[in-house]
Scaffold this active site. Sequence first.
Site, PDB file in Angstrom:
ATOM      1  N   HIS A  31      21.705  43.587  33.982  1.00 23.92           N
ATOM      2  CA  HIS A  31      21.369  43.481  32.555  1.00 23.92           C
ATOM      3  C   HIS A  31      20.045  42.726  32.452  1.00 23.92           C
ATOM      4  CE1 HIS A  31      22.737  39.394  33.073  1.00 23.92           C
ATOM      5  NE2 HIS A  31      23.912  39.836  33.492  1.00 23.92           N
ATOM      6  N   HIS A  34      19.426  39.621  34.691  1.00 24.49           N
ATOM      7  CA  HIS A  34      19.006  39.935  36.072  1.00 24.49           C
ATOM      8  C   HIS A  34      17.548  40.415  36.079  1.00 24.49           C
ATOM      9  CE1 HIS A  34      23.448  41.014  36.426  1.00 24.49           C
ATOM     10  NE2 HIS A  34      23.308  40.113  37.367  1.00 24.49           N
ATOM     11  N   LYS A 148      22.040  30.384  33.866  1.00 23.23           N
ATOM     12  CA  LYS A 148      23.346  30.811  33.315  1.00 23.23           C
ATOM     13  C   LYS A 148      24.475  30.252  34.192  1.00 23.23           C
ATOM     14  CE  LYS A 148      26.616  33.738  31.760  1.00 23.23           C
ATOM     15  NZ  LYS A 148      27.628  33.607  32.777  1.00 23.23           N
ATOM     16  N   ASP A 149      24.252  30.280  35.513  1.00 21.37           N
ATOM     17  CA  ASP A 149      25.222  29.714  36.463  1.00 21.37           C
ATOM     18  C   ASP A 149      24.624  28.425  37.019  1.00 21.37           C
ATOM     19  OD1 ASP A 149      27.132  32.088  36.526  1.00 21.37           O
ATOM     20  OD2 ASP A 149      25.227  33.035  36.971  1.00 21.37           O
TER      21      ASP A 149
HETATM   22  P1  AMP Z   1      25.377  37.865  39.336  1.00 15.90           P
HETATM   23  O1  AMP Z   1      25.064  39.322  39.473  1.00 15.90           O
HETATM   24  O2  AMP Z   1      26.287  37.554  38.195  1.00 15.90           O
HETATM   25  O3  AMP Z   1      25.792  37.224  40.644  1.00 15.90           O
HETATM   26  O4  AMP Z   1      23.998  37.178  38.943  1.00 15.90           O
HETATM   27  C1  AMP Z   1      22.865  37.278  39.767  1.00 15.90           C
HETATM   28  C2  AMP Z   1      21.849  36.272  39.316  1.00 15.90           C
HETATM   29  O5  AMP Z   1      21.480  36.557  37.955  1.00 15.90           O
HETATM   30  C3  AMP Z   1      22.388  34.836  39.333  1.00 15.90           C
HETATM   31  O6  AMP Z   1      21.366  33.966  39.795  1.00 15.90           O
HETATM   32  C4  AMP Z   1      22.721  34.580  37.885  1.00 15.90           C
HETATM   33  O7  AMP Z   1      22.672  33.216  37.523  1.00 15.90           O
HETATM   34  C5  AMP Z   1      21.611  35.362  37.204  1.00 15.90           C
HETATM   35  N1  AMP Z   1      21.982  35.674  35.807  1.00 15.90           N
HETATM   36  C6  AMP Z   1      23.137  36.236  35.382  1.00 15.90           C
HETATM   37  N2  AMP Z   1      23.150  36.316  34.032  1.00 15.90           N
HETATM   38  C7  AMP Z   1      21.978  35.784  33.606  1.00 15.90           C
HETATM   39  C8  AMP Z   1      21.400  35.576  32.318  1.00 15.90           C
HETATM   40  N3  AMP Z   1      22.019  35.906  31.202  1.00 15.90           N
HETATM   41  N4  AMP Z   1      20.168  35.003  32.256  1.00 15.90           N
HETATM   42  C9  AMP Z   1      19.518  34.644  33.392  1.00 15.90           C
HETATM   43  N5  AMP Z   1      20.008  34.815  34.639  1.00 15.90           N
HETATM   44  C10 AMP Z   1      21.224  35.377  34.743  1.00 15.90           C
END
Ligand code: AMP
Length: 279
Positions: A31, A34, A148-149
């Site tokens: 999204h 990412h 976010k995390d």
């Molecule tokens: P994930 O696919 O959920 O493991 O996320 C991959 C990376 O994208 C991680 O570093 C997350 O913190 C980052 N991320 C996820 N959602 C967001 C968001 N809304 N804004 C910024 N970074 C994000």
Amino acid sequence: MRVFRTSKSLVEHLSFETRPIGMVPTMGALHQGHLSLIERAVEENKTALISIFINPTQFDDKTDLDDYPVNINEDLRLIGEISNDIIVYVPEANDVYGNIVKSEYFDLGGLDLVMEGEKREGHFQGVATVVTHFLKTFSPDHAYFGEKDFQQLLIISHITRSLKLKTKVIGCPTIRESNGLAMSSRNILLSADHKRLASKLFEGLTFAKSITKKVPYKKVKSMVIDFFENQSELKLDYFKITDPETLKEIDLEKFSHRGRGFIAAYLGKIRLIDNLDMS
Ligand code: AMP
């Protein structure tokens, strides 16, 4: 765009690419959040590497893993819209783990014992296992992670420092929907009504921020808990303001505007998290 399924072929290919290399580890179902990380990696590096891997060891709940959204063709299309030069790594679990899919154990300095670490057993050991594996295998110069995390970002910064990895970890701001809801791959699983309810997490955090200079933390906490009392299906799991580096909760009697607010709630079976700088 070049897509690699094995680390062996990718490592070989990377030896011919120009540095700096910027890596963005993801679990796919991409999204705008990412994509903001990927755009930054493209802007700040000669070579951008994106991994798409749903890491089984970081899921403490089998149903959550089974339900996790997968959309690889759309992910590749979105990456291609940013640039055709991006390298994408899409491994199977055995390419990352071999035959035994299991976390290693890391000393995460206690950062893994609170909030998401306390609620999701083994989650951060799984995250640390896969991220350190990627950073050691591909040696990117920069790696991008979302605020976010925020707890994950701190833990990855901690582990790269303690293992003396050469990769610089870069934190990036949270991207939100227009109603404030932090973008997340799991939001696909929410109905329109639930998305509206989910935006209350950010509302709760901004409400907390608006009163942190006026009342002590004890009062902020009780007012935020009251705010979530009557939110029908949205069940608050925790709200805390902590020191932004140690994640230790602020003294209840003090003013908390130098801290970071963290919130987690359940909407049905879906767990939602968010956080905000209180200063
Ligand atoms: P994930 O696919 O959920 O493991 O996320 C991959 C990376 O994208 C991680 O570093 C997350 O913190 C980052 N991320 C996820 N959602 C967001 C968001 N809304 N804004 C910024 N970074 C994000």
